[in-house]
Design a protein around this motif. Structure first.
Motif, PDB file in Angstrom:
ATOM      1  N   VAL A 282      -0.982  16.144  -4.520  1.00  0.00           N
ATOM      2  CA  VAL A 282      -0.064  16.511  -3.434  1.00  0.00           C
ATOM      3  C   VAL A 282      -0.757  16.325  -2.085  1.00  0.00           C
ATOM      4  N   ASP A 283      -2.010  16.749  -1.975  1.00  0.00           N
ATOM      5  CA  ASP A 283      -2.751  16.553  -0.728  1.00  0.00           C
ATOM      6  C   ASP A 283      -2.810  15.066  -0.369  1.00  0.00           C
ATOM      7  N   THR A 284      -3.035  14.218  -1.360  1.00  0.00           N
ATOM      8  CA  THR A 284      -3.126  12.786  -1.112  1.00  0.00           C
ATOM      9  C   THR A 284      -1.804  12.241  -0.586  1.00  0.00           C
ATOM     10  N   VAL A 285      -0.697  12.667  -1.191  1.00  0.00           N
ATOM     11  CA  VAL A 285       0.620  12.212  -0.723  1.00  0.00           C
ATOM     12  C   VAL A 285       0.842  12.663   0.716  1.00  0.00           C
ATOM     13  N   VAL A 286       0.612  13.934   0.981  1.00  0.00           N
ATOM     14  CA  VAL A 286       0.851  14.477   2.318  1.00  0.00           C
ATOM     15  C   VAL A 286      -0.026  13.774   3.352  1.00  0.00           C
ATOM     16  N   GLU A 287      -1.305  13.623   3.049  1.00  0.00           N
ATOM     17  CA  GLU A 287      -2.215  12.976   3.999  1.00  0.00           C
ATOM     18  C   GLU A 287      -1.807  11.523   4.256  1.00  0.00           C
ATOM     19  N   THR A 288      -1.353  10.822   3.225  1.00  0.00           N
ATOM     20  CA  THR A 288      -0.934   9.425   3.398  1.00  0.00           C
ATOM     21  C   THR A 288       0.313   9.344   4.260  1.00  0.00           C
ATOM     22  N   VAL A 289       1.278  10.222   4.003  1.00  0.00           N
ATOM     23  CA  VAL A 289       2.515  10.208   4.785  1.00  0.00           C
ATOM     24  C   VAL A 289       2.237  10.556   6.241  1.00  0.00           C
ATOM     25  N   VAL A 290       1.455  11.596   6.479  1.00  0.00           N
ATOM     26  CA  VAL A 290       1.154  12.008   7.848  1.00  0.00           C
ATOM     27  C   VAL A 290       0.428  10.885   8.587  1.00  0.00           C
ATOM     28  N   ARG A 291      -0.482  10.225   7.909  1.00  0.00           N
ATOM     29  CA  ARG A 291      -1.232   9.134   8.544  1.00  0.00           C
ATOM     30  C   ARG A 291      -0.328   7.943   8.881  1.00  0.00           C
ATOM     31  N   GLU A 292       0.627   7.642   8.003  1.00  0.00           N
ATOM     32  CA  GLU A 292       1.416   6.417   8.183  1.00  0.00           C
ATOM     33  C   GLU A 292       2.686   6.620   8.996  1.00  0.00           C
ATOM     34  N   VAL A 293       3.345   7.777   8.877  1.00  0.00           N
ATOM     35  CA  VAL A 293       4.615   7.952   9.608  1.00  0.00           C
ATOM     36  C   VAL A 293       4.696   9.270  10.369  1.00  0.00           C
ATOM     37  N   GLY A 294       3.708  10.146  10.209  1.00  0.00           N
ATOM     38  CA  GLY A 294       3.736  11.420  10.910  1.00  0.00           C
ATOM     39  C   GLY A 294       4.270  12.541  10.039  1.00  0.00           C
TER      40      GLY A 294
END
Length: 231
Positions: free
Chosen positions: A49-61
């Motif tokens: 879950v952390d990986t998904v959240v960090e990827t989304v925040v990095r790519e689209v906010g």
């Protein structure tokens, strides 16, 4: 424009989504295909879950509302993401639909997956006792170039995630759709229908393809995702 967050199944390879990603981008959407740490023996569901959240925040906010899509084992991660990010729709594709407190390791016996697979094998004339074969259950409807490429992108899935309980007490209050591929030999469509209706009260929408339907029928899956988002 819709933002789609695509979560892969066992092995965690974002490559699994590359055809669907291309289809959705071509149609004007933003896509975040997540690479999960499948081979990391220290990574369970919280790390996924952390990986998904960090990827989304990095790519689209962190404030962009998205459609979250989980394939197979990704169905354990996708609902947990809904507690961390703004999500307008949750879609499970040939998903391992969890119950509160259940681990992915317990899911197989709890749902009767093995008996369902064996019965489906017999109905189609396959020997259910034959040694497990990736080509038979996962690659049978893929184009040759994807079969060849899959070997380069395949990764082992550590046992860690299968031992991690699904921590939500109830399903997230997010509209949810379930997709079952009618030619899935690993999770037969009738089995998926039973599990989805029992656990979520949802009858899956069926589409062509096997367990890796995003590789074999990306256009049809993209059509479904767009239709869900419009609705």
């Amino acid at each position: 424009m819709t933002t789609y967050v695509l979560i892969p199944g066992a092995g965690g390879s974002a490559w699994y989504w590359h055809h669907v990603e291309r289809e959705l981008i071509r149609r004007g959407h933003d896509v975040v295909a997540v690479e999960l740490p499948g081979a990391d023996a220290r990574a369970g569901l919280p790390e996924y879950v952390d990986t998904v959240v960090e990827t989304v925040v990095r790519e689209v906010g962190e404030h962009r509302e998205s459609v979250v899509v989980g394939q197979s084992l990704g169905a354990f991660t996708a609902p947990l993401v809904c507690a961390r990010l703004p999500v307008s729709l949750l879609v499970l594709v040939n998903g391992m639909i969890p119950r509160p407190g259940e681990t992915a390791g317990e899911w197989w016996a709890n749902t009767g997956q093995e008996a369902a697979r064996r019965a489906f094998d017999l109905s189609e004339g396959r020997d259910p006792d034959a040694p497990f074969d990736l080509a038979t259950y996962f690659l049978h409807d893929l184009a040759r170039e994807d079969v060849d490429a899959s070997a380069e992108h395949a990764a082992e899935e550590s046992d860690a995630v299968f031992a991690t309980p699904f921590t939500l007490d109830a399903w997230p209050s997010v509209p949810t759709r379930v997709v079952a591929a009618r030619d899935d030999r690993f999770f037969p469509a009738a089995f998926q229908r039973r599990v989805a209706e029992d656990r979520l009260g949802i009858t899956p929408d069926e589409m062509p393809g096997g367990h890796l339907a995003a590789l074999s029928h990306p256009g049809e899956l993209a059509d479904l995702l767009e239709a869900y988002a419009r609705a």
